[in-house]
Design a protein around this motif. Structure first.
Motif: not given
Ligand code: SF4
Ligand code: 13P
Length: 292
Positions: A5, A40, A65-66, A93, A151-152, A154, A179, A249, A251-252
């Motif tokens: 990601y 992450v 990671c949410s 996660n 996961c916000h 997915h 997810e 994402c 965060y990624m």
């Molecule tokens: Fe966490 Fe981002 Fe993976 Fe979703 S996509 S589980 S927020 S690291």
């Protein structure tokens, strides 16, 4: 090391790329003195737990990671205490503190196999991803208690947009990560971890199109595997007041090439896990690796 990601330019300079499981496996076996984890925070923590004597760096310590945030160690402890005798199965996660309270860690690549390996009469608490948990419960027929995290990225794919894409491209298989919410999975042809979805694309080089319901970073590797194919990402629901209306994402994406350069230059920022937590957390991670 980079997760699928990550931004394409970060994936391109990595020595190895992979999903959560592959990154943990690579960390466990590398003989390098320093690991730079482009992913992450929980991924870097997992690498540090597996390699306590190595320096583990992450280009941005704020890359969280949410889903991991949806399960605090104190809340998991209370859940565990309310369900004595249950096996605690935690998705990778999660924070190191949550792993330290866990019996066995899973990733989306091995959750099915690991839950199937637990004796049928053994009650299970599964967390924190409710969508992965529900999918594994359906696949195994297990009556598991499931945490209500998500996961916000997915969980926000638009069902209406997916139906429209299917109508417009009826020949394109729909590939979805577990997810995703139930309605998206019901409309999908292939459900699997990031690596499993990538493997499916690689096994179908003749397919002209694919509809993809997961984080779009993986499209970089998919497109490299099948340069002629068209990849159609499912867009998210549009929610008023939400900053990011894309299927990335954020965060990624905090990991940039510039931050990676600075990280390599200064050997910082470094990830630490308290030894008392790490020595407990490594047990369920190693149980997972032994079964993978
Ligand atoms: Fe966490 Fe981002 Fe993976 Fe979703 S996509 S589980 S927020 S690291
Ligand atoms: P995998 O890498 O296990 O497919 O997990 C997806 C994810 O959301 C990672 O954060």
């Amino acid at each position: 090391m980079a997760h699928y990601y990550q931004r394409p330019e970060v994936q391109e300079v990595a020595d190895c790329i992979g999903d959560s499981l592959a990154l943990a496996q690579q960390a466990a076996k590398t003989d390098a003195d320093i690991i730079v984890l482009c992913g992450v925070h929980f991924m870097a923590e997992t690498a540090k737990i597996l390699c306590p004597d190595k320096k583990v760096l992450i280009p941005d310590l704020n890359a969280g990671c949410s889903l991991a945030d949806s399960c605090k160690a104190a809340d998991l402890r209370a859940w565990k205490e309310a369900h004595p005798g249950h096996t605690i199965v935690s998705y990778v996660n999660t924070s190191a503190e949550v792993k330290a309270l866990t019996d066995i860690v899973v990733t989306s690549s091995n959750a099915l196999k690991i839950v199937q390996s637990i004796p049928a009469d053994q009650p299970i608490l599964f967390g924190p991803d409710q969508n992965l948990g529900r999918y594994i419960a359906q696949m195994t027929g297990r009556d598991m208690d499931i945490w209500n995290g998500a996961c916000h990225v997915h969980s926000r794919f638009s069902v209406e947009a997916l139906i429209a894409l299917k109508r417009e491209h009826p020949d394109a298989p729909v590939l979805a990560h577990p997810e995703c919410k139930q309605a998206i999975l019901t409309l999908s042809d292939v459900i699997g971890s990031t690596q499993a979805l990538l493997n499916y694309v690689k096994a179908h080089p003749e397919a002209p199109k694919f509809i993809i319901a997961t984080e779009v970073g993986v499209l970089h590797e998919m497109q490299k595997a099948c340069p002629e194919a068209i990849f159609l990402p499912v867009p998210p629901e549009v929610t008023e007041g939400v900053g990011c209306q894309c299927n990335e994402c954020e965060y990624m994406r905090m990991i940039t090439l510039e931050k990676l350069y600075d990280c390599l230059l200064h050997n910082s920022p470094e990830v630490f896990v308290a030894p008392a937590i790490a020595e407990k957390a490594i047990i369920p991670i190693q149980r997972m690796l032994a079964l993978s």
